[in-house]
Motif scaffolding. Structure first.
Motif, PDB file in Angstrom:
ATOM      1  N   GLY A 147     -14.173   8.025  -4.051  1.00 42.55           N
ATOM      2  CA  GLY A 147     -13.204   9.071  -3.743  1.00 42.55           C
ATOM      3  C   GLY A 147     -11.897   8.877  -4.491  1.00 42.55           C
ATOM      4  O   GLY A 147     -11.660   7.868  -5.127  1.00 42.55           O
ATOM      5  N   SER A 148     -11.064   9.871  -4.432  1.00 38.87           N
ATOM      6  CA  SER A 148      -9.808   9.815  -5.177  1.00 38.87           C
ATOM      7  C   SER A 148      -8.643   9.312  -4.323  1.00 38.87           C
ATOM      8  O   SER A 148      -7.602   8.957  -4.838  1.00 38.87           O
ATOM      9  N   ARG A 149      -8.800   9.314  -3.038  1.00 42.19           N
ATOM     10  CA  ARG A 149      -7.718   8.916  -2.147  1.00 42.19           C
ATOM     11  C   ARG A 149      -7.839   7.463  -1.723  1.00 42.19           C
ATOM     12  O   ARG A 149      -8.933   6.959  -1.497  1.00 42.19           O
ATOM     13  N   ARG A 150      -6.694   6.842  -1.603  1.00 42.11           N
ATOM     14  CA  ARG A 150      -6.627   5.480  -1.080  1.00 42.11           C
ATOM     15  C   ARG A 150      -6.454   5.587   0.431  1.00 42.11           C
ATOM     16  O   ARG A 150      -5.643   6.377   0.911  1.00 42.11           O
ATOM     17  N   TYR A 151      -7.225   4.816   1.183  1.00 49.80           N
ATOM     18  CA  TYR A 151      -7.142   4.827   2.643  1.00 49.80           C
ATOM     19  C   TYR A 151      -6.742   3.457   3.148  1.00 49.80           C
ATOM     20  O   TYR A 151      -7.174   2.434   2.618  1.00 49.80           O
ATOM     21  N   VAL A 152      -5.924   3.472   4.197  1.00 50.81           N
ATOM     22  CA  VAL A 152      -5.481   2.241   4.838  1.00 50.81           C
ATOM     23  C   VAL A 152      -5.864   2.333   6.309  1.00 50.81           C
ATOM     24  O   VAL A 152      -5.561   3.333   6.970  1.00 50.81           O
ATOM     25  N   GLY A 153      -6.527   1.306   6.790  1.00 51.86           N
ATOM     26  CA  GLY A 153      -6.883   1.230   8.199  1.00 51.86           C
ATOM     27  C   GLY A 153      -6.112   0.102   8.854  1.00 51.86           C
ATOM     28  O   GLY A 153      -6.018  -0.987   8.296  1.00 51.86           O
ATOM     29  N   LEU A 154      -5.547   0.375  10.025  1.00 47.21           N
ATOM     30  CA  LEU A 154      -4.764  -0.622  10.758  1.00 47.21           C
ATOM     31  C   LEU A 154      -5.292  -0.765  12.177  1.00 47.21           C
ATOM     32  O   LEU A 154      -5.635   0.227  12.818  1.00 47.21           O
ATOM     33  N   ARG A 155      -5.300  -1.996  12.649  1.00 43.09           N
ATOM     34  CA  ARG A 155      -5.654  -2.247  14.037  1.00 43.09           C
ATOM     35  C   ARG A 155      -4.340  -2.315  14.817  1.00 43.09           C
ATOM     36  O   ARG A 155      -3.448  -3.069  14.493  1.00 43.09           O
ATOM     37  N   GLU A 156      -4.226  -1.499  15.844  1.00 46.77           N
ATOM     38  CA  GLU A 156      -3.036  -1.459  16.691  1.00 46.77           C
ATOM     39  C   GLU A 156      -3.516  -1.700  18.114  1.00 46.77           C
ATOM     40  O   GLU A 156      -3.922  -0.760  18.807  1.00 46.77           O
ATOM     41  N   GLY A 157      -3.541  -2.969  18.525  1.00 45.45           N
ATOM     42  CA  GLY A 157      -4.108  -3.303  19.832  1.00 45.45           C
ATOM     43  C   GLY A 157      -5.591  -3.012  19.819  1.00 45.45           C
ATOM     44  O   GLY A 157      -6.333  -3.520  18.992  1.00 45.45           O
ATOM     45  N   THR A 158      -6.033  -2.134  20.707  1.00 40.97           N
ATOM     46  CA  THR A 158      -7.449  -1.770  20.752  1.00 40.97           C
ATOM     47  C   THR A 158      -7.748  -0.509  19.944  1.00 40.97           C
ATOM     48  O   THR A 158      -8.893  -0.093  19.859  1.00 40.97           O
ATOM     49  N   GLU A 159      -6.726   0.079  19.366  1.00 42.54           N
ATOM     50  CA  GLU A 159      -6.883   1.297  18.570  1.00 42.54           C
ATOM     51  C   GLU A 159      -7.013   0.967  17.090  1.00 42.54           C
ATOM     52  O   GLU A 159      -6.452  -0.009  16.612  1.00 42.54           O
ATOM     53  N   VAL A 160      -7.736   1.816  16.366  1.00 42.01           N
ATOM     54  CA  VAL A 160      -7.826   1.725  14.916  1.00 42.01           C
ATOM     55  C   VAL A 160      -7.262   3.019  14.352  1.00 42.01           C
ATOM     56  O   VAL A 160      -7.684   4.109  14.732  1.00 42.01           O
ATOM     57  N   LEU A 161      -6.290   2.878  13.471  1.00 38.60           N
ATOM     58  CA  LEU A 161      -5.637   4.029  12.851  1.00 38.60           C
ATOM     59  C   LEU A 161      -5.976   4.054  11.369  1.00 38.60           C
ATOM     60  O   LEU A 161      -5.923   3.023  10.706  1.00 38.60           O
ATOM     61  N   ILE A 162      -6.290   5.236  10.840  1.00 40.45           N
ATOM     62  CA  ILE A 162      -6.633   5.385   9.428  1.00 40.45           C
ATOM     63  C   ILE A 162      -5.634   6.349   8.793  1.00 40.45           C
ATOM     64  O   ILE A 162      -5.381   7.435   9.322  1.00 40.45           O
ATOM     65  N   TYR A 163      -5.070   5.924   7.671  1.00 41.33           N
ATOM     66  CA  TYR A 163      -4.096   6.738   6.953  1.00 41.33           C
ATOM     67  C   TYR A 163      -4.590   6.987   5.530  1.00 41.33           C
ATOM     68  O   TYR A 163      -5.123   6.087   4.902  1.00 41.33           O
ATOM     69  N   ALA A 164      -4.362   8.211   5.051  1.00 40.80           N
ATOM     70  CA  ALA A 164      -4.586   8.507   3.642  1.00 40.80           C
ATOM     71  C   ALA A 164      -3.276   8.152   2.957  1.00 40.80           C
ATOM     72  O   ALA A 164      -2.232   8.722   3.258  1.00 40.80           O
ATOM     73  N   ALA A 165      -3.314   7.177   2.070  1.00 39.05           N
ATOM     74  CA  ALA A 165      -2.102   6.696   1.408  1.00 39.05           C
ATOM     75  C   ALA A 165      -1.830   7.524   0.165  1.00 39.05           C
ATOM     76  O   ALA A 165      -2.742   7.913  -0.549  1.00 39.05           O
ATOM     77  N   THR A 166      -0.564   7.774  -0.063  1.00 42.96           N
ATOM     78  CA  THR A 166      -0.169   8.465  -1.291  1.00 42.96           C
ATOM     79  C   THR A 166       0.600   7.485  -2.148  1.00 42.96           C
ATOM     80  O   THR A 166       1.293   6.604  -1.649  1.00 42.96           O
ATOM     81  N   GLU A 167       0.455   7.660  -3.435  1.00 46.38           N
ATOM     82  CA  GLU A 167       1.149   6.783  -4.378  1.00 46.38           C
ATOM     83  C   GLU A 167       2.578   7.271  -4.554  1.00 46.38           C
ATOM     84  O   GLU A 167       2.830   8.465  -4.668  1.00 46.38           O
ATOM     85  N   LEU A 168       3.510   6.341  -4.549  1.00 44.12           N
ATOM     86  CA  LEU A 168       4.902   6.675  -4.768  1.00 44.12           C
ATOM     87  C   LEU A 168       5.238   6.465  -6.241  1.00 44.12           C
ATOM     88  O   LEU A 168       4.853   5.468  -6.830  1.00 44.12           O
TER      89      LEU A 168
END
Length: 174
Positions: A146-167
């Protein structure tokens, strides 16, 4: 209510972080074709870090040797001081396997004073099904690039996924 379907890359990261509770975050970068895994540990001495790094690279080399493949190039580095250390493991997606992810997670559980090390929820049957989904998702991610960079973070018992944009340019802290 209709649920939005996550892109394959985001779905893979979510499954990875849920299944392998030792990873505090993961980044999938299609530009470099790499996966970055982060482990958070309590204070770690240089000798403990060196031992972990050596044992992990040796274990991955043996795993690849058993599969009759060349040893993988793995970049491992440590940051932090005081109470928390951050260990970053970067690996090419090109020939990354589910078994490698399992070895990394197990070595981290066995050798590091991890901050959080919860394993995926569910019964053995549910974990096996999740393993199969992760194997398939890893193949899809490798093939689709894919063309997008993704970042996944563990926040306690939750998992959050972000589509990262290049600065563009540099970002200054304030």
């Amino acid at each position: 209510m209709r649920q939005a379907r996550l892109p394959d890359s985001a779905s893979f990261l979510a499954g990875l972080l849920v299944h392998f509770g030792v990873f505090s975050s993961a980044t999938l970068d299609p530009r470099t074709g790499s996966l970055r895994l982060v482990l958070l540990t309590r204070s770690l001495s240089p000798s403990a870090y060196t031992a972990f790094r050596r044992k992990l690279t040796d274990a991955l080399a043996v795993l690849h040797e058993l599969d009759r493949r060349p040893s993988p190039h793995v970049r491992i580095r440590r940051e932090g001081s005081g109470r928390v250390s951050r260990i970053e493991i970067v690996r090419s997606l090109e020939n990354l396997t589910y078994e490698e992810l399992g070895v990394i997670a197990q070595m981290a559980r066995d050798l590091l004073p991890l901050e959080a090390a919860e394993e995926g929820p569910g019964t053995e049957e549910e974990r096996e099904a999740q393993e199969e989904r992760l194997r398939a998702a890893l193949e899809q991610v490798r093939e689709l690039r894919g063309s997008r960079r993704y970042v996944g973070l563990r926040e306690g018992t939750e998992v959050l996924i972000y589509a990262a944009t290049e600065l563009k340019g540099r970002v200054r802290g304030g």
